[in-house]
Write a protein that holds these residues in place. Structure first.
Motif, PDB file in Angstrom:
ATOM      1  N   GLU A 163       1.862 -10.133 -13.226  1.00 33.87           N
ATOM      2  CA  GLU A 163       3.007 -10.215 -14.138  1.00 33.87           C
ATOM      3  C   GLU A 163       3.892  -8.974 -14.040  1.00 33.87           C
ATOM      4  OE1 GLU A 163       1.826 -11.175 -18.130  1.00 33.87           O
ATOM      5  OE2 GLU A 163       0.354 -12.657 -17.458  1.00 33.87           O
ATOM      6  N   THR A 164       3.518  -8.049 -13.177  1.00 37.14           N
ATOM      7  CA  THR A 164       4.288  -6.817 -13.009  1.00 37.14           C
ATOM      8  C   THR A 164       5.226  -6.978 -11.819  1.00 37.14           C
ATOM      9  OG1 THR A 164       2.448  -5.516 -13.903  1.00 37.14           O
ATOM     10  CG2 THR A 164       4.159  -4.319 -12.683  1.00 37.14           C
ATOM     11  N   PHE A 165       6.498  -7.172 -12.108  1.00 41.26           N
ATOM     12  CA  PHE A 165       7.514  -7.285 -11.068  1.00 41.26           C
ATOM     13  C   PHE A 165       8.219  -5.950 -10.853  1.00 41.26           C
ATOM     14  CE2 PHE A 165       6.601 -11.567 -12.177  1.00 41.26           C
ATOM     15  CZ  PHE A 165       6.937 -12.352 -11.077  1.00 41.26           C
ATOM     16  N   GLY A 166       8.042  -5.018 -11.794  1.00 39.09           N
ATOM     17  CA  GLY A 166       8.610  -3.689 -11.663  1.00 39.09           C
ATOM     18  C   GLY A 166       7.744  -2.695 -12.407  1.00 39.09           C
ATOM     19  N   VAL A 167       7.289  -1.650 -11.693  1.00 42.63           N
ATOM     20  CA  VAL A 167       6.431  -0.605 -12.261  1.00 42.63           C
ATOM     21  C   VAL A 167       7.235   0.257 -13.226  1.00 42.63           C
ATOM     22  CG1 VAL A 167       5.000   1.396 -11.654  1.00 42.63           C
ATOM     23  CG2 VAL A 167       5.032  -0.623 -10.170  1.00 42.63           C
ATOM     24  N   THR A 168       6.597   0.715 -14.291  1.00 44.09           N
ATOM     25  CA  THR A 168       7.295   1.558 -15.257  1.00 44.09           C
ATOM     26  C   THR A 168       7.641   2.925 -14.667  1.00 44.09           C
ATOM     27  OG1 THR A 168       6.107   0.448 -17.046  1.00 44.09           O
ATOM     28  CG2 THR A 168       7.207   2.532 -17.586  1.00 44.09           C
TER      29      THR A 168
ATOM     30  N   ILE B 197      10.237 -17.490 -25.505  1.00 41.79           N
ATOM     31  CA  ILE B 197      10.089 -18.931 -25.324  1.00 41.79           C
ATOM     32  C   ILE B 197       9.143 -19.458 -26.397  1.00 41.79           C
ATOM     33  CG2 ILE B 197       9.261 -20.761 -23.787  1.00 41.79           C
ATOM     34  CD1 ILE B 197      10.132 -19.064 -21.422  1.00 41.79           C
ATOM     35  N   GLU B 198       9.657 -20.399 -27.182  1.00 39.71           N
ATOM     36  CA  GLU B 198       8.904 -20.969 -28.306  1.00 39.71           C
ATOM     37  C   GLU B 198       8.348 -19.879 -29.206  1.00 39.71           C
ATOM     38  OE1 GLU B 198       6.033 -23.664 -26.709  1.00 39.71           O
ATOM     39  OE2 GLU B 198       7.549 -25.088 -26.013  1.00 39.71           O
ATOM     40  N   GLY B 199       9.190 -18.883 -29.473  1.00 39.07           N
ATOM     41  CA  GLY B 199       8.838 -17.819 -30.391  1.00 39.07           C
ATOM     42  C   GLY B 199       7.931 -16.746 -29.828  1.00 39.07           C
ATOM     43  N   GLU B 200       7.561 -16.848 -28.557  1.00 39.13           N
ATOM     44  CA  GLU B 200       6.639 -15.885 -27.941  1.00 39.13           C
ATOM     45  C   GLU B 200       7.383 -15.008 -26.938  1.00 39.13           C
ATOM     46  OE1 GLU B 200       2.725 -15.758 -24.988  1.00 39.13           O
ATOM     47  OE2 GLU B 200       3.651 -17.665 -25.527  1.00 39.13           O
ATOM     48  N   LEU B 201       7.155 -13.694 -27.017  1.00 44.20           N
ATOM     49  CA  LEU B 201       7.700 -12.771 -26.024  1.00 44.20           C
ATOM     50  C   LEU B 201       6.887 -12.916 -24.742  1.00 44.20           C
ATOM     51  CD1 LEU B 201       9.677 -10.474 -25.325  1.00 44.20           C
ATOM     52  CD2 LEU B 201       7.980  -8.857 -26.227  1.00 44.20           C
ATOM     53  N   GLN B 202       7.554 -13.372 -23.669  1.00 45.24           N
ATOM     54  CA  GLN B 202       6.854 -13.635 -22.409  1.00 45.24           C
ATOM     55  C   GLN B 202       7.287 -12.721 -21.273  1.00 45.24           C
ATOM     56  OE1 GLN B 202       6.619 -17.705 -21.164  1.00 45.24           O
ATOM     57  NE2 GLN B 202       5.892 -18.428 -23.149  1.00 45.24           N
ATOM     58  N   GLY B 203       8.357 -11.975 -21.466  1.00 47.60           N
ATOM     59  CA  GLY B 203       8.826 -11.082 -20.417  1.00 47.60           C
ATOM     60  C   GLY B 203       9.659  -9.972 -21.018  1.00 47.60           C
ATOM     61  N   ALA B 204       9.741  -8.854 -20.299  1.00 50.52           N
ATOM     62  CA  ALA B 204      10.507  -7.710 -20.801  1.00 50.52           C
ATOM     63  C   ALA B 204      10.924  -6.824 -19.643  1.00 50.52           C
ATOM     64  CB  ALA B 204       9.673  -6.906 -21.803  1.00 50.52           C
ATOM     65  N   GLY B 205      12.091  -6.219 -19.790  1.00 47.10           N
ATOM     66  CA  GLY B 205      12.574  -5.286 -18.784  1.00 47.10           C
ATOM     67  C   GLY B 205      13.484  -4.247 -19.407  1.00 47.10           C
ATOM     68  N   VAL B 206      13.502  -3.074 -18.799  1.00 48.45           N
ATOM     69  CA  VAL B 206      14.358  -1.966 -19.234  1.00 48.45           C
ATOM     70  C   VAL B 206      15.112  -1.445 -18.022  1.00 48.45           C
ATOM     71  CG1 VAL B 206      14.423   0.336 -20.257  1.00 48.45           C
ATOM     72  CG2 VAL B 206      12.732  -1.322 -21.066  1.00 48.45           C
TER      73      VAL B 206
ATOM     74  N   LYS C 257       6.193 -13.674 -16.808  1.00 50.25           N
ATOM     75  CA  LYS C 257       5.149 -14.654 -16.495  1.00 50.25           C
ATOM     76  C   LYS C 257       5.337 -15.255 -15.103  1.00 50.25           C
ATOM     77  CE  LYS C 257       3.006 -14.615 -20.531  1.00 50.25           C
ATOM     78  NZ  LYS C 257       1.635 -14.058 -20.676  1.00 50.25           N
ATOM     79  N   ASN C 258       6.591 -15.283 -14.631  1.00 48.44           N
ATOM     80  CA  ASN C 258       6.857 -15.875 -13.323  1.00 48.44           C
ATOM     81  C   ASN C 258       8.151 -15.291 -12.757  1.00 48.44           C
ATOM     82  OD1 ASN C 258       9.111 -17.466 -14.467  1.00 48.44           O
ATOM     83  ND2 ASN C 258       7.474 -18.648 -15.449  1.00 48.44           N
ATOM     84  N   ALA C 259       8.450 -15.661 -11.521  1.00 48.68           N
ATOM     85  CA  ALA C 259       9.596 -15.080 -10.821  1.00 48.68           C
ATOM     86  C   ALA C 259      10.923 -15.500 -11.435  1.00 48.68           C
ATOM     87  CB  ALA C 259       9.547 -15.468  -9.344  1.00 48.68           C
ATOM     88  N   SER C 260      11.001 -16.711 -11.962  1.00 49.98           N
ATOM     89  CA  SER C 260      12.272 -17.144 -12.545  1.00 49.98           C
ATOM     90  C   SER C 260      12.609 -16.332 -13.785  1.00 49.98           C
ATOM     91  CB  SER C 260      12.233 -18.644 -12.870  1.00 49.98           C
ATOM     92  OG  SER C 260      11.211 -18.935 -13.801  1.00 49.98           O
ATOM     93  N   GLN C 261      11.596 -16.018 -14.600  1.00 48.18           N
ATOM     94  CA  GLN C 261      11.830 -15.141 -15.755  1.00 48.18           C
ATOM     95  C   GLN C 261      12.230 -13.747 -15.294  1.00 48.18           C
ATOM     96  OE1 GLN C 261       8.421 -15.006 -18.323  1.00 48.18           O
ATOM     97  NE2 GLN C 261       8.612 -17.141 -18.986  1.00 48.18           N
TER      98      GLN C 261
END
Length: 283
Positions: free
Chosen positions: A273-278, A185-194, A210-214
């Motif tokens: 910001e952790t919705f899923g543990v690695t 978003i606006e050039g910034e990495l704000q979320g990631a998942g594998v 950053k939030n639940a919608s992401q």
């Protein structure tokens, strides 16, 4: 018996044995976990042998001089109750002496871990859903993580774990049976998942947002990449209320809990910001 019981560092091939034993315990490891975990600390996996027969395993991954993580604490069922597990546990703790040590233990063993100096930080809970029920490709902000410079990803991940683990992340993102998605978003990495293939179905790990919608957008995009109808698992920190609301909204089912514990003060790792543990095995 003590003279016949030896504990030493595992070879790379022996880490496969720990993965197999974890599968037998119902922990459902990923297909390439052995390779990735080994990159985190090639000296961090111990094996106990009785007359040269493997009877116990444990990991004691040392990420830095101040932080380590214990996992894969398994004694072969027919050898339990003989003190062999305690000895390999003590060896793992000795390897991480001076560190703040983390673990994800089964809830029933919390009291035993307390006796070794661990204190409960929060619970992690595994949830299960079905890929076709979670799939959604509806966000314009998503990119394949592997199209981004690794340095960008590493900088995003840095506040979300107590230590750098560059080689692990390189291996994790490069798995043959895995796909990754990021939110830009606006050039910034704000979320990631594998998402990676496991012995049973797939796991989304990690899931940072950053939030639940992401988080929901990432989950939907990752699940949509699975071509068959498969189980999808997500390990959620119970203290993240937004994450709990999300899995309930998606009708995911709770499978089991673990106890995230530390020997010192719980590190600040952006749990909100952790919705899923690695990983329950190496953090």
């Amino acid at each position: 018996m003590n003279k016949e019981y030896t504990i030493r560092t595992m070879t790379r091939d022996e880490v496969n044995l720990a993965i197999d034993w974890a599968a037998q315990e119902g922990w459902n490891p990923g297909l390439e976990d052995a390779h990735c975990y080994y990159q985190a600390d090639p000296h961090g996996f111990l094996i106990g042998l009785l007359n040269d027969e493997p009877v116990a395993v444990i990991s004691a991954v040392k990420y830095s001089s101040s932080f380590g993580f214990i996992g894969f604490y398994i004694v072969k069922p027919e050898y339990r109750g003989q003190g062999l597990g305690l000895k390999i546990w003590q060896a793992a703790m000795a390897r991480l002496e001076g560190c703040n040590i983390g673990l994800d233990g089964v809830v029933e063993q919390q009291e035993n871990y307390r006796k070794s100096g661990f204190a409960l930080a929060y619970a992690n809970r595994r949830y299960q859903g079905m890929s076709h029920m979670l799939a959604d490709q509806g966000s314009e902000h998503l990119v394949d993580l592997n199209t981004l410079p690794f340095e960008t990803i590493a900088q995003f991940l840095m506040p979300l774990f107590p230590a750098q683990r560059t080689e692990f992340w390189r291996a994790w993102l490069a798995q043959n049976n895995a796909l990754s998605v990021g939110v830009i978003i606006e050039g910034e990495l704000q979320g990631a998942g594998v998402i990676r293939q496991c012995r049973e179905g797939y796991k989304i790990a990690p899931l940072f947002a950053k939030n639940a919608s992401q988080a929901e957008a990432i989950m939907g995009a990752l699940s949509s990449k699975i071509t068959d109808e498969s189980a999808v698992f997500l390990d959620v920190p119970v203290c993240n209320s937004e994450a709990l609301t999300l899995v309930e909204k998606l009708n995911m089912t709770a499978v089991f809990d673990t106890a995230r514990m530390y020997t010192k003060e719980a590190p600040s790792i952006g749990v909100e910001e952790t919705f899923g543990v690695t990983s329950f095995e190496i953090g």
